[in-house]
Write a protein that holds these residues in place. Structure first.
Motif, PDB file in Angstrom:
ATOM      1  N   ALA A 165       0.811  -1.215   0.000  1.00 55.39           N
ATOM      2  CA  ALA A 165       0.000   0.000   0.000  1.00 55.39           C
ATOM      3  C   ALA A 165       0.846   1.268   0.000  1.00 55.39           C
ATOM      4  CB  ALA A 165      -0.953  -0.004   1.193  1.00 55.39           C
ATOM      5  N   THR A 166       1.892   1.302   0.822  1.00 53.08           N
ATOM      6  CA  THR A 166       2.702   2.518   0.928  1.00 53.08           C
ATOM      7  C   THR A 166       3.366   2.854  -0.396  1.00 53.08           C
ATOM      8  OG1 THR A 166       3.103   2.134   3.287  1.00 53.08           O
ATOM      9  CG2 THR A 166       4.610   3.606   2.137  1.00 53.08           C
ATOM     10  N   ALA A 167       3.922   1.858  -1.074  1.00 54.85           N
ATOM     11  CA  ALA A 167       4.570   2.099  -2.360  1.00 54.85           C
ATOM     12  C   ALA A 167       3.560   2.589  -3.399  1.00 54.85           C
ATOM     13  CB  ALA A 167       5.256   0.826  -2.852  1.00 54.85           C
ATOM     14  N   LEU A 168       2.383   1.980  -3.406  1.00 59.73           N
ATOM     15  CA  LEU A 168       1.347   2.403  -4.343  1.00 59.73           C
ATOM     16  C   LEU A 168       0.891   3.826  -4.057  1.00 59.73           C
ATOM     17  CD1 LEU A 168      -0.780  -0.864  -4.504  1.00 59.73           C
ATOM     18  CD2 LEU A 168       0.636   0.080  -6.323  1.00 59.73           C
ATOM     19  N   PHE A 169       0.764   4.137  -2.766  1.00 61.39           N
ATOM     20  CA  PHE A 169       0.348   5.490  -2.414  1.00 61.39           C
ATOM     21  C   PHE A 169       1.387   6.516  -2.857  1.00 61.39           C
ATOM     22  CE2 PHE A 169       0.930   8.981   0.594  1.00 61.39           C
ATOM     23  CZ  PHE A 169      -0.218   9.708   0.299  1.00 61.39           C
ATOM     24  N   HIS A 170       2.657   6.239  -2.600  1.00 60.22           N
ATOM     25  CA  HIS A 170       3.717   7.176  -2.988  1.00 60.22           C
ATOM     26  C   HIS A 170       3.728   7.379  -4.503  1.00 60.22           C
ATOM     27  CE1 HIS A 170       6.159   6.417   0.947  1.00 60.22           C
ATOM     28  NE2 HIS A 170       5.196   7.301   1.104  1.00 60.22           N
ATOM     29  N   ASP A 171       3.468   6.311  -5.241  1.00 55.07           N
ATOM     30  CA  ASP A 171       3.427   6.420  -6.691  1.00 55.07           C
ATOM     31  C   ASP A 171       2.313   7.374  -7.132  1.00 55.07           C
ATOM     32  OD1 ASP A 171       4.240   5.434  -9.405  1.00 55.07           O
ATOM     33  OD2 ASP A 171       2.154   4.764  -9.406  1.00 55.07           O
ATOM     34  N   GLN A 172       1.122   7.203  -6.552  1.00 56.83           N
ATOM     35  CA  GLN A 172       0.010   8.075  -6.950  1.00 56.83           C
ATOM     36  C   GLN A 172       0.237   9.508  -6.477  1.00 56.83           C
ATOM     37  OE1 GLN A 172      -3.908   6.618  -6.337  1.00 56.83           O
ATOM     38  NE2 GLN A 172      -4.873   8.508  -7.004  1.00 56.83           N
ATOM     39  N   ALA A 173       0.788   9.678  -5.283  1.00 61.12           N
ATOM     40  CA  ALA A 173       1.050  11.027  -4.779  1.00 61.12           C
ATOM     41  C   ALA A 173       2.042  11.748  -5.681  1.00 61.12           C
ATOM     42  CB  ALA A 173       1.575  10.949  -3.348  1.00 61.12           C
ATOM     43  N   GLU A 174       3.032  11.003  -6.187  1.00 61.60           N
ATOM     44  CA  GLU A 174       4.023  11.598  -7.086  1.00 61.60           C
ATOM     45  C   GLU A 174       3.371  12.006  -8.398  1.00 61.60           C
ATOM     46  OE1 GLU A 174       7.800   9.845  -9.490  1.00 61.60           O
ATOM     47  OE2 GLU A 174       7.836   9.556  -7.294  1.00 61.60           O
ATOM     48  N   ILE A 175       2.442  11.175  -8.888  1.00 61.77           N
ATOM     49  CA  ILE A 175       1.732  11.502 -10.123  1.00 61.77           C
ATOM     50  C   ILE A 175       0.938  12.798  -9.963  1.00 61.77           C
ATOM     51  CG2 ILE A 175      -0.182  10.792 -11.624  1.00 61.77           C
ATOM     52  CD1 ILE A 175       0.735   7.892 -11.213  1.00 61.77           C
ATOM     53  N   LEU A 176       0.212  12.906  -8.871  1.00 65.02           N
ATOM     54  CA  LEU A 176      -0.656  14.064  -8.677  1.00 65.02           C
ATOM     55  C   LEU A 176       0.127  15.325  -8.340  1.00 65.02           C
ATOM     56  CD1 LEU A 176      -3.644  12.401  -6.803  1.00 65.02           C
ATOM     57  CD2 LEU A 176      -3.553  13.191  -9.162  1.00 65.02           C
ATOM     58  N   ALA A 177       1.392  15.167  -7.976  1.00 67.17           N
ATOM     59  CA  ALA A 177       2.223  16.351  -7.741  1.00 67.17           C
ATOM     60  C   ALA A 177       2.625  17.006  -9.059  1.00 67.17           C
ATOM     61  CB  ALA A 177       3.467  15.953  -6.948  1.00 67.17           C
ATOM     62  N   ASP A 178       2.478  16.273 -10.164  1.00 69.02           N
ATOM     63  CA  ASP A 178       2.775  16.810 -11.486  1.00 69.02           C
ATOM     64  C   ASP A 178       1.519  17.505 -12.018  1.00 69.02           C
ATOM     65  OD1 ASP A 178       2.942  17.098 -14.317  1.00 69.02           O
ATOM     66  OD2 ASP A 178       4.476  15.540 -14.399  1.00 69.02           O
ATOM     67  N   PRO A 179       1.557  18.827 -12.259  1.00 69.22           N
ATOM     68  CA  PRO A 179       0.347  19.549 -12.684  1.00 69.22           C
ATOM     69  C   PRO A 179      -0.296  18.977 -13.942  1.00 69.22           C
ATOM     70  CG  PRO A 179       2.041  21.093 -12.008  1.00 69.22           C
ATOM     71  CD  PRO A 179       2.690  19.735 -12.046  1.00 69.22           C
ATOM     72  N   LEU A 220      -8.121  15.403 -12.588  1.00 68.08           N
ATOM     73  CA  LEU A 220      -9.188  16.381 -12.348  1.00 68.08           C
ATOM     74  C   LEU A 220     -10.271  16.252 -13.416  1.00 68.08           C
ATOM     75  CD1 LEU A 220      -7.111  19.509 -11.295  1.00 68.08           C
ATOM     76  CD2 LEU A 220      -8.976  18.483  -9.953  1.00 68.08           C
ATOM     77  N   ASP A 221      -9.861  16.086 -14.662  1.00 72.34           N
ATOM     78  CA  ASP A 221     -10.835  15.908 -15.738  1.00 72.34           C
ATOM     79  C   ASP A 221     -11.617  14.612 -15.537  1.00 72.34           C
ATOM     80  OD1 ASP A 221      -9.986  18.263 -16.833  1.00 72.34           O
ATOM     81  OD2 ASP A 221      -8.739  17.330 -18.390  1.00 72.34           O
ATOM     82  N   TYR A 222     -10.913  13.580 -15.065  1.00 75.42           N
ATOM     83  CA  TYR A 222     -11.573  12.304 -14.770  1.00 75.42           C
ATOM     84  C   TYR A 222     -12.642  12.521 -13.698  1.00 75.42           C
ATOM     85  CZ  TYR A 222     -11.738   7.178 -14.030  1.00 75.42           C
ATOM     86  OH  TYR A 222     -12.113   5.872 -13.951  1.00 75.42           O
ATOM     87  N   ASP A 223     -12.265  13.212 -12.625  1.00 77.20           N
ATOM     88  CA  ASP A 223     -13.195  13.505 -11.537  1.00 77.20           C
ATOM     89  C   ASP A 223     -14.420  14.241 -12.060  1.00 77.20           C
ATOM     90  OD1 ASP A 223     -14.507  14.282  -9.216  1.00 77.20           O
ATOM     91  OD2 ASP A 223     -12.969  15.728  -8.611  1.00 77.20           O
ATOM     92  N   HIS A 224     -14.209  15.284 -12.867  1.00 74.74           N
ATOM     93  CA  HIS A 224     -15.323  16.127 -13.301  1.00 74.74           C
ATOM     94  C   HIS A 224     -16.094  15.534 -14.481  1.00 74.74           C
ATOM     95  CE1 HIS A 224     -12.884  19.054 -10.968  1.00 74.74           C
ATOM     96  NE2 HIS A 224     -14.090  19.446 -10.593  1.00 74.74           N
ATOM     97  N   ALA A 225     -15.615  14.384 -14.988  1.00 72.59           N
ATOM     98  CA  ALA A 225     -16.370  13.689 -16.037  1.00 72.59           C
ATOM     99  C   ALA A 225     -17.499  12.849 -15.457  1.00 72.59           C
ATOM    100  CB  ALA A 225     -15.424  12.805 -16.849  1.00 72.59           C
ATOM    101  N   TYR A 226     -17.609  12.839 -14.148  1.00 71.05           N
ATOM    102  CA  TYR A 226     -18.581  11.979 -13.451  1.00 71.05           C
ATOM    103  C   TYR A 226     -19.984  12.098 -14.037  1.00 71.05           C
ATOM    104  CZ  TYR A 226     -21.352  10.133  -9.529  1.00 71.05           C
ATOM    105  OH  TYR A 226     -22.224   9.424  -8.751  1.00 71.05           O
ATOM    106  N   ASP A 227     -20.438  13.322 -14.307  1.00 77.44           N
ATOM    107  CA  ASP A 227     -21.821  13.552 -14.740  1.00 77.44           C
ATOM    108  C   ASP A 227     -21.976  13.607 -16.249  1.00 77.44           C
ATOM    109  OD1 ASP A 227     -22.990  13.721 -12.147  1.00 77.44           O
ATOM    110  OD2 ASP A 227     -22.147  15.726 -11.914  1.00 77.44           O
ATOM    111  N   LEU A 228     -20.901  13.364 -16.987  1.00 77.95           N
ATOM    112  CA  LEU A 228     -21.013  13.393 -18.438  1.00 77.95           C
ATOM    113  C   LEU A 228     -21.808  12.202 -18.955  1.00 77.95           C
ATOM    114  CD1 LEU A 228     -17.402  14.385 -19.605  1.00 77.95           C
ATOM    115  CD2 LEU A 228     -19.416  15.859 -19.425  1.00 77.95           C
ATOM    116  N   ASP A 229     -22.406  12.378 -20.116  1.00 78.54           N
ATOM    117  CA  ASP A 229     -23.047  11.252 -20.780  1.00 78.54           C
ATOM    118  C   ASP A 229     -21.958  10.282 -21.237  1.00 78.54           C
ATOM    119  OD1 ASP A 229     -25.816  10.414 -22.188  1.00 78.54           O
ATOM    120  OD2 ASP A 229     -24.137   9.966 -23.528  1.00 78.54           O
TER     121      ASP A 229
END
Length: 242
Positions: free
Chosen positions: A150-164, A171-180
């Protein structure tokens, strides 16, 4: 000499319980007196106290019956084993109590401090409360079932999200929730996500848990069940990565 009712009352059990102990061979039945009543003495009181104490400690009745014929040393050794078992049960109960208290406080499982800080970052970066709650639940699941990875996987995702740039995809994935599900923006988002995944991990080695685990499928099915758009994005990403 006392009656069965007095015996039960002194020791703190029911008359029915005393009779069960008679039937199970734990407590010998005394002879009846001239009036037809069974009379009990001091030894019966002591024996019944021992039986009640062992039974309350969770010792099976069959085991208690065997202990009646044990030598003093065997009896003491058995009591030590029972005491050790009680210690383990108490430790387990305290752990359960702790989980219940965390549950009452709305905390299903303890997460590392760095995960909590990361969840706060998600909100600050513009992710929706729905996404933040989903991420919290999924990390709870991963840390509970795969603490070694879990820790290694978390660090990997945290590193990804630190890249704008990569964070923009999430963020686009998150906001696509209500799209058709047929919205053309979904196809573009899936393509971008697949390209970013290949660029980060290469064509042959993608991140995740061991292949024998059912957790990745459970995690993704939980995400997909939230939104038809998210489900289509997942399907398209998989197709791009094949």
């Amino acid at each position: 000499m006392i009656t069965i009712g007095q015996l039960a009352g002194y020791v703190g059990v029911s008359v029915k319980t005393v009779r069960v102990y008679h039937d199970k061979g734990l407590l010998p039945e005394p002879d009846r007196d001239a009036s037809g009543y069974r009379r009990y003495g001091a030894k019966d009181v002591i024996d019944l106290i021992k039986i009640r104490t062992l039974a309350e400690a969770g010792v099976p009745l069959a085991r208690i019956r065997d202990l009646r014929s044990a030598s003093d040393e065997e009896f003491r050794r058995a009591l030590r084993d029972i005491d050790d078992g009680l210690t383990d049960r108490i430790r387990g109960l305290r752990a359960t109590q702790g989980r219940l208290r965390r549950l009452a406080a709305g905390d299903l499982a303890p997460l590392p401090t760095e995960v909590g800080a990361h969840l706060e970052d998600l909100a600050r970066w513009g992710f929706t409360p729905r996404w933040v709650d989903l991420q919290r639940d999924l990390w709870i699941l991963v840390f509970a079932t795969h603490p070694d990875r879990a820790t290694a996987l978390f660090h990997d995702q945290a590193e990804i999200l630190a890249d704008p740039a990569l964070r923009r995809i999430f963020l686009d994935y998150d906001h696509a929730y209500d799209l058709d599900a047929d919205d053309p923006r979904i196809d573009d988002l899936a393509r971008r996500a697949a390209e970013a995944t290949r660029e980060r991990y290469g064509p042959d080695e993608l991140p995740g848990l061991d292949t024998a685990s059912e957790i990745p499928a459970l995690v993704q099915s939980t995400v997909n069940a939230s939104s038809p758009a998210w489900q289509r994005i997942d399907t398209l990403i998989r197709a791009h990565l094949e």
